[in-house]
Scaffold this active site. Structure first.
Site, PDB file in Angstrom:
ATOM      1  N   CYS A   1     -31.468 -21.177  -4.998  1.00 50.57           N
ATOM      2  CA  CYS A   1     -30.312 -20.319  -4.709  1.00 50.57           C
ATOM      3  C   CYS A   1     -29.833 -19.597  -5.961  1.00 50.57           C
TER       4      CYS A   1
ATOM      5  N   VAL B   1     -51.137 -34.917  -5.423  1.00 51.74           N
ATOM      6  CA  VAL B   1     -51.752 -35.880  -4.512  1.00 51.74           C
ATOM      7  C   VAL B   1     -52.753 -35.075  -3.690  1.00 51.74           C
TER       8      VAL B   1
ATOM      9  N   ALA C   1     -31.839 -26.731   1.640  1.00 51.39           N
ATOM     10  CA  ALA C   1     -31.695 -27.775   0.622  1.00 51.39           C
ATOM     11  C   ALA C   1     -30.775 -28.891   1.124  1.00 51.39           C
TER      12      ALA C   1
ATOM     13  N   ASP D   1     -37.551  -4.980   7.116  1.00 53.37           N
ATOM     14  CA  ASP D   1     -37.696  -6.120   8.032  1.00 53.37           C
ATOM     15  C   ASP D   1     -38.243  -5.606   9.363  1.00 53.37           C
TER      16      ASP D   1
ATOM     17  N   SER E   1     -42.233 -26.886   1.309  1.00 53.52           N
ATOM     18  CA  SER E   1     -42.750 -25.732   2.042  1.00 53.52           C
ATOM     19  C   SER E   1     -43.331 -24.721   1.070  1.00 53.52           C
TER      20      SER E   1
ATOM     21  N   HIS F   1     -35.946 -31.327  -4.129  1.00 51.53           N
ATOM     22  CA  HIS F   1     -34.636 -31.761  -3.604  1.00 51.53           C
ATOM     23  C   HIS F   1     -34.740 -32.986  -2.699  1.00 51.53           C
TER      24      HIS F   1
ATOM     25  N   TYR G   1     -29.572 -15.811  12.016  1.00 53.62           N
ATOM     26  CA  TYR G   1     -28.362 -16.603  11.746  1.00 53.62           C
ATOM     27  C   TYR G   1     -27.110 -16.067  12.437  1.00 53.62           C
TER      28      TYR G   1
ATOM     29  N   GLY H   1     -24.561 -20.181   4.717  1.00 54.94           N
ATOM     30  CA  GLY H   1     -23.609 -19.148   4.286  1.00 54.94           C
ATOM     31  C   GLY H   1     -24.246 -18.173   3.320  1.00 54.94           C
TER      32      GLY H   1
ATOM     33  N   ALA I   1     -42.502 -35.732   0.713  1.00 52.27           N
ATOM     34  CA  ALA I   1     -41.451 -34.730   0.439  1.00 52.27           C
ATOM     35  C   ALA I   1     -42.120 -33.495  -0.155  1.00 52.27           C
TER      36      ALA I   1
HETATM   37  C1  LIG Z   1     -34.799 -18.220  -3.393  1.00 54.15           C
HETATM   38  C2  LIG Z   1     -34.352 -19.397  -2.570  1.00 54.15           C
HETATM   39  C3  LIG Z   1     -33.006 -19.582  -2.313  1.00 54.15           C
HETATM   40  C4  LIG Z   1     -32.580 -20.661  -1.534  1.00 54.15           C
HETATM   41  N1  LIG Z   1     -31.235 -20.842  -1.317  1.00 54.15           N
HETATM   42  C5  LIG Z   1     -30.802 -21.886  -0.574  1.00 54.15           C
HETATM   43  C6  LIG Z   1     -29.401 -22.108  -0.379  1.00 54.15           C
HETATM   44  O1  LIG Z   1     -28.557 -21.351  -0.878  1.00 54.15           O
HETATM   45  N2  LIG Z   1     -29.030 -23.150   0.402  1.00 54.15           N
HETATM   46  C7  LIG Z   1     -29.926 -24.009   0.962  1.00 54.15           C
HETATM   47  O2  LIG Z   1     -29.526 -24.983   1.626  1.00 54.15           O
HETATM   48  N3  LIG Z   1     -31.277 -23.827   0.777  1.00 54.15           N
HETATM   49  C8  LIG Z   1     -31.709 -22.795   0.038  1.00 54.15           C
HETATM   50  N4  LIG Z   1     -33.062 -22.587  -0.154  1.00 54.15           N
HETATM   51  C9  LIG Z   1     -34.028 -23.486   0.533  1.00 54.15           C
HETATM   52  C10 LIG Z   1     -34.264 -24.743  -0.283  1.00 54.15           C
HETATM   53  O3  LIG Z   1     -34.632 -24.399  -1.593  1.00 54.15           O
HETATM   54  C11 LIG Z   1     -35.358 -25.583   0.360  1.00 54.15           C
HETATM   55  O4  LIG Z   1     -34.947 -25.918   1.658  1.00 54.15           O
HETATM   56  C12 LIG Z   1     -35.582 -26.838  -0.484  1.00 54.15           C
HETATM   57  O5  LIG Z   1     -36.204 -26.489  -1.679  1.00 54.15           O
HETATM   58  C13 LIG Z   1     -36.426 -27.879   0.228  1.00 54.15           C
HETATM   59  O6  LIG Z   1     -36.597 -28.958  -0.635  1.00 54.15           O
HETATM   60  P1  LIG Z   1     -37.853 -29.919  -0.517  1.00 54.15           P
HETATM   61  O7  LIG Z   1     -37.723 -30.925  -1.625  1.00 54.15           O
HETATM   62  O8  LIG Z   1     -37.983 -30.417   0.863  1.00 54.15           O
HETATM   63  O9  LIG Z   1     -39.119 -28.994  -0.737  1.00 54.15           O
HETATM   64  P2  LIG Z   1     -39.618 -28.104  -1.956  1.00 54.15           P
HETATM   65  O10 LIG Z   1     -38.472 -27.534  -2.686  1.00 54.15           O
HETATM   66  O11 LIG Z   1     -40.624 -27.183  -1.390  1.00 54.15           O
HETATM   67  O12 LIG Z   1     -40.337 -29.157  -2.924  1.00 54.15           O
HETATM   68  C14 LIG Z   1     -41.533 -29.798  -2.598  1.00 54.15           C
HETATM   69  C15 LIG Z   1     -42.109 -30.436  -3.848  1.00 54.15           C
HETATM   70  O13 LIG Z   1     -43.302 -31.111  -3.501  1.00 54.15           O
HETATM   71  C16 LIG Z   1     -44.291 -30.906  -4.503  1.00 54.15           C
HETATM   72  N5  LIG Z   1     -45.609 -31.072  -3.867  1.00 54.15           N
HETATM   73  C17 LIG Z   1     -46.085 -30.420  -2.776  1.00 54.15           C
HETATM   74  N6  LIG Z   1     -47.328 -30.859  -2.471  1.00 54.15           N
HETATM   75  C18 LIG Z   1     -47.633 -31.801  -3.381  1.00 54.15           C
HETATM   76  C19 LIG Z   1     -48.779 -32.627  -3.598  1.00 54.15           C
HETATM   77  N7  LIG Z   1     -49.843 -32.587  -2.789  1.00 54.15           N
HETATM   78  N8  LIG Z   1     -48.758 -33.469  -4.654  1.00 54.15           N
HETATM   79  C20 LIG Z   1     -47.677 -33.529  -5.483  1.00 54.15           C
HETATM   80  N9  LIG Z   1     -46.579 -32.787  -5.311  1.00 54.15           N
HETATM   81  C21 LIG Z   1     -46.549 -31.944  -4.279  1.00 54.15           C
HETATM   82  C22 LIG Z   1     -44.017 -29.480  -4.994  1.00 54.15           C
HETATM   83  O14 LIG Z   1     -44.516 -29.296  -6.299  1.00 54.15           O
HETATM   84  C23 LIG Z   1     -42.483 -29.420  -4.936  1.00 54.15           C
HETATM   85  O15 LIG Z   1     -41.885 -29.799  -6.161  1.00 54.15           O
HETATM   86  C24 LIG Z   1     -33.520 -21.551  -0.969  1.00 54.15           C
HETATM   87  C25 LIG Z   1     -34.883 -21.360  -1.251  1.00 54.15           C
HETATM   88  C26 LIG Z   1     -35.293 -20.310  -2.050  1.00 54.15           C
HETATM   89  C27 LIG Z   1     -36.743 -20.146  -2.370  1.00 54.15           C
HETATM   90  N1  LIG Z   2     -27.856 -19.284   1.693  1.00 53.34           N
HETATM   91  C1  LIG Z   2     -28.778 -20.062   2.217  1.00 53.34           C
HETATM   92  O1  LIG Z   2     -28.501 -21.010   2.922  1.00 53.34           O
HETATM   93  C2  LIG Z   2     -30.213 -19.765   1.942  1.00 53.34           C
HETATM   94  C3  LIG Z   2     -31.192 -20.391   2.671  1.00 53.34           C
HETATM   95  N2  LIG Z   2     -32.512 -20.130   2.456  1.00 53.34           N
HETATM   96  C4  LIG Z   2     -33.504 -20.751   3.337  1.00 53.34           C
HETATM   97  O2  LIG Z   2     -34.820 -20.611   2.825  1.00 53.34           O
HETATM   98  C5  LIG Z   2     -35.740 -20.390   3.893  1.00 53.34           C
HETATM   99  C6  LIG Z   2     -36.601 -19.170   3.616  1.00 53.34           C
HETATM  100  O3  LIG Z   2     -35.785 -17.995   3.530  1.00 53.34           O
HETATM  101  P1  LIG Z   2     -36.375 -16.588   3.943  1.00 53.34           P
HETATM  102  O4  LIG Z   2     -37.759 -16.436   3.412  1.00 53.34           O
HETATM  103  O5  LIG Z   2     -35.356 -15.551   3.635  1.00 53.34           O
HETATM  104  O6  LIG Z   2     -36.567 -16.742   5.523  1.00 53.34           O
HETATM  105  P2  LIG Z   2     -35.611 -16.307   6.744  1.00 53.34           P
HETATM  106  O7  LIG Z   2     -36.150 -17.040   7.903  1.00 53.34           O
HETATM  107  O8  LIG Z   2     -34.169 -16.431   6.411  1.00 53.34           O
HETATM  108  O9  LIG Z   2     -35.889 -14.748   6.922  1.00 53.34           O
HETATM  109  C7  LIG Z   2     -37.158 -14.212   7.084  1.00 53.34           C
HETATM  110  C8  LIG Z   2     -37.003 -12.755   7.484  1.00 53.34           C
HETATM  111  O10 LIG Z   2     -38.281 -12.138   7.397  1.00 53.34           O
HETATM  112  C9  LIG Z   2     -38.456 -11.316   8.533  1.00 53.34           C
HETATM  113  N3  LIG Z   2     -39.901 -11.203   8.742  1.00 53.34           N
HETATM  114  C10 LIG Z   2     -40.757 -12.148   9.200  1.00 53.34           C
HETATM  115  N4  LIG Z   2     -42.031 -11.685   9.168  1.00 53.34           N
HETATM  116  C11 LIG Z   2     -41.961 -10.423   8.680  1.00 53.34           C
HETATM  117  C12 LIG Z   2     -42.929  -9.421   8.395  1.00 53.34           C
HETATM  118  N5  LIG Z   2     -44.234  -9.648   8.588  1.00 53.34           N
HETATM  119  N6  LIG Z   2     -42.499  -8.249   7.906  1.00 53.34           N
HETATM  120  C13 LIG Z   2     -41.184  -7.999   7.694  1.00 53.34           C
HETATM  121  N7  LIG Z   2     -40.228  -8.920   7.932  1.00 53.34           N
HETATM  122  C14 LIG Z   2     -40.612 -10.108   8.404  1.00 53.34           C
HETATM  123  C15 LIG Z   2     -37.697 -11.980   9.651  1.00 53.34           C
HETATM  124  O11 LIG Z   2     -37.323 -11.043  10.658  1.00 53.34           O
HETATM  125  C16 LIG Z   2     -36.486 -12.540   8.894  1.00 53.34           C
HETATM  126  O12 LIG Z   2     -35.417 -11.612   8.862  1.00 53.34           O
HETATM  127  C17 LIG Z   2     -34.912 -20.241   5.162  1.00 53.34           C
HETATM  128  O13 LIG Z   2     -34.976 -21.442   5.885  1.00 53.34           O
HETATM  129  C18 LIG Z   2     -33.517 -19.990   4.663  1.00 53.34           C
HETATM  130  O14 LIG Z   2     -32.514 -20.485   5.534  1.00 53.34           O
HETATM  131  C19 LIG Z   2     -32.899 -19.215   1.526  1.00 53.34           C
HETATM  132  C20 LIG Z   2     -31.979 -18.557   0.769  1.00 53.34           C
HETATM  133  C21 LIG Z   2     -30.558 -18.782   0.897  1.00 53.34           C
END
Ligand SMILES: Cc1cc2nc3c(=O)[nH]c(=O)nc-3n(C[C@H](O)[C@H](O)[C@H](O)COP(=O)(O)OP(=O)(O)OC[C@H]3O[C@@H](n4cnc5c(N)ncnc54)[C@H](O)[C@@H]3O)c2cc1C
Ligand SMILES: NC(=O)C1=CN([C@@H]2O[C@H](COP(=O)(O)OP(=O)(O)OC[C@H]3O[C@@H](n4cnc5c(N)ncnc54)[C@H](O)[C@@H]3O)[C@@H](O)[C@H]2O)C=CC1
Length: 446
Positions: free
Chosen positions: A44, A81, A301, A180, A114, A12, A189, A330, A111
């Site tokens: 998501c 990289v 994202a 949790d 995580s 992203h 949140y 949200g 970029a």
């Molecule tokens: C299940 C889930 C649901 C989520 N829902 C939401 C949501 O509803 N709303 C929201 O705002 N956020 C949401 N997030 C969080 C959001 O997905 C992340 O914040 C977002 O992906 C961050 O984007 P990024 O590009 O910074 O990093 P990443 O998505 O982690 O992408 C990093 C990229 O870098 C590449 N990379 C890493 N190291 C190297 C290297 N050394 N060489 C080459 N390539 C490399 C990886 O392959 C990857 O493609 C969700 C995440 C998950 C997992």
């Molecule tokens: N709707 C949205 O905006 C969404 C955002 N994201 C983002 O993605 C990122 C990752 O999401 P999450 O992994 O859900 O992280 P999170 O930070 O939202 O939640 C992690 C949870 O794990 C718990 N926890 C931590 N260590 C633990 C342990 N050892 N055992 C049991 N519980 C433990 C914490 O108390 C917390 O409730 C966050 O930054 C989140 O905001 C992800 C999904 C949807």
């Protein structure tokens, strides 16, 4: 303007940077490397896919190597990289065929995102212990769910991913336990009264809740069978860990200044790191949080996209400063919608603010609107000394999601709770009430 820009990571944040460069700066030679085989997977959508709320993953991608190359970039997929010489301005990569290559740059945008936190516990290498981040992770989970002997799923971590997945697995016909170590779900949140509402929604839909429990180990033969916590033991045929993200900063560790709380690349308002030719964006970098008026780490994202745009303009010579972020977010679980921005009262107090909250509960629409009218709960958090709005939370079966943007802007612009009291909000019975709950909450603030 620089000639050569390299972007490491093309999800992203990387894609946002690439699109900005390609759309606005025609003479820049831009190259991106990504270790993965796909670009722009919307995580998501994973829960919606598992829960059968969407028919498949096709719509979960909005970009690709082909799209970006069509706009003029050079995109190398499945290319890691491995190291960077920040003085020689050279990146060292291993390409898809295993060959080592090097590329030089004028400006570099990191970029690299995580990775999910993986607790070091006995039993973590058992089969069906899953993490959820990449498209491949979602594919693997979906494939495994074809096995009907997987009846019980334990989700560890009741944050955003965990709560969304708990709903998804239950919709998928599995028995779900959500574990949790915190007192409740979504505690990062929302304040407790909102978290309790979500707890009820989850347990009303059959999710078994196990809060204030610490996972100690997983047990099984080859496949996981049990999750053992400090208080209980739960049968589980699959265990999903979603206990937060950690910034992926291997490439710059010890060379670029890092955030003291989790090692993310520390950036200024232009997403510039401690090295003037290097920018960092998205989940590997810090953001400026207007609620705390300081540097922070908020993996979303939305922040990835905005920081990618900002870094791209700055790397191309157009100064652009971030207005900062509020971490607006949200969630919608079986129709219960919750949104928040800035600080909860709990977090504000922990951070040392002399904070207070004003709460209000009312119907969304005028009382005579008999259909599609729902209760809404709002909390506005503010600083008692400066009167500055620090945060807001809303919860309803009605779609109140757009209201949170008002508070996001209020925090960004340092609006006081008193300014909100007589703020002009329209009224139409189809939508709201003349005594709007936002106005009422603000008027009730001490
Ligand atoms: C299940 C889930 C649901 C989520 N829902 C939401 C949501 O509803 N709303 C929201 O705002 N956020 C949401 N997030 C969080 C959001 O997905 C992340 O914040 C977002 O992906 C961050 O984007 P990024 O590009 O910074 O990093 P990443 O998505 O982690 O992408 C990093 C990229 O870098 C590449 N990379 C890493 N190291 C190297 C290297 N050394 N060489 C080459 N390539 C490399 C990886 O392959 C990857 O493609 C969700 C995440 C998950 C997992
Ligand atoms: N709707 C949205 O905006 C969404 C955002 N994201 C983002 O993605 C990122 C990752 O999401 P999450 O992994 O859900 O992280 P999170 O930070 O939202 O939640 C992690 C949870 O794990 C718990 N926890 C931590 N260590 C633990 C342990 N050892 N055992 C049991 N519980 C433990 C914490 O108390 C917390 O409730 C966050 O930054 C989140 O905001 C992800 C999904 C949807």
């Amino acid at each position: 303007m620089p000639n050569k820009i390299i972007v490491v990571g093309a999800n992203h944040a990387g894609t946002a940077a690439l699109n900005t460069i390609l759309d606005h700066y025609k003479d820049v030679d831009v190259t991106a490397f990504d270790a993965n085989s796909n670009i722009s997977f919307l995580g998501c959508g994973m829960a919606l896919w598992i829960g059968g709320q969407i028919s498949g993953p096709d719509g979960l991608f909005y970009s690709s190597k082909e799209i970006l190359e069509g706009k003029g970039a050079k995109i190398y997929m499945e290319t890691s990289v491995n190291s960077i010489d920040f003085d020689k301005k050279t990146v060292y990569v291993k390409d898809a065929s295993g060959k080592d290559k090097e590329y030089s740059y004028d400006k570099l945008i990191l970029a690299t995102g995580s990775t999910p936190v993986g607790p070091q516990l006995p039993g973590m290498s058992l089969d069906n212990v899953q993490f959820v981040k990449l498209y491949q992770n979602a594919q693997e989970v979906i494939e495994k769910l074809g096995d009907t002997s997987i009846k019980k799923v334990a989700v560890v971590g009741g944050g955003y991913i965990g709560v969304e997945l708990a709903e998804a697995f239950q919709r998928n016909g599995r028995e779900v336990t959500l574990i949790d170590c915190a007192k409740t779900c979504l505690s990062a949140y929302y304040d407790e009264m909102f978290c309790k509402r979500m707890e009820k929604q989850l347990s009303d839909h059959g999710i078994h809740l196990a809060f204030e429990e610490k996972v100690e180990r997983l047990e099984g033969n080859t496949r996981v069978e049990k999750v053992i916590t400090d208080k209980n033991s739960y049968d589980a045929d699959m265990v999903i860990f979603c206990v937060g993200f950690r910034p992926n900063t291997k490439l710059g560790n010890g060379q670029l200044r890092q955030f003291n709380k989790n090692g993310a690349y520390e950036t200024d308002l232009m997403q510039q790191t401690s090295h003037p030719d290097v920018y960092a964006v998205g989940d590997c970098s810090t953001v400026y949080n207007n609620a705390i008026e300081d540097t922070d780490y908020i993996a979303l994202a939305t922040n990835a996209v905005r920081s990618g745009i900002i870094a791209a303009h700055n790397a191309c010579g157009t100064e652009l400063k971030s207005p900062g972020v509020q971490g607006s977010n949200g969630i919608s679980i079986w129709g219960l919608n919750m949104v928040s921005t800035g600080l909860s009262l709990d977090r504000a107090k922990k951070l040392g603010f002399d904070a207070a909250a004003t709460d209000y509960e009312d119907w969304q629409k005028a009382g005579f609107m008999e259909k599609d009218n729902y209760k809404v709960v709002i909390r506005i958090v503010y600083d008692k000394k400066t009167r500055r709005i620090l945060g807001a939370q809303l919860c309803s079966d009605y779609d109140i999601s757009m209201s949170i943007h008002l508070f996001s802007m209020a925090i960004q612009e340092k609006v006081t709770i008193d300014k909100l009291k007589l703020f002009d909000l329209f009224f139409l019975p189809h939508f709201n009430q003349p005594y709007n709950y936002i106005t009422m909450a603000a008027l009730n603030a001490e």
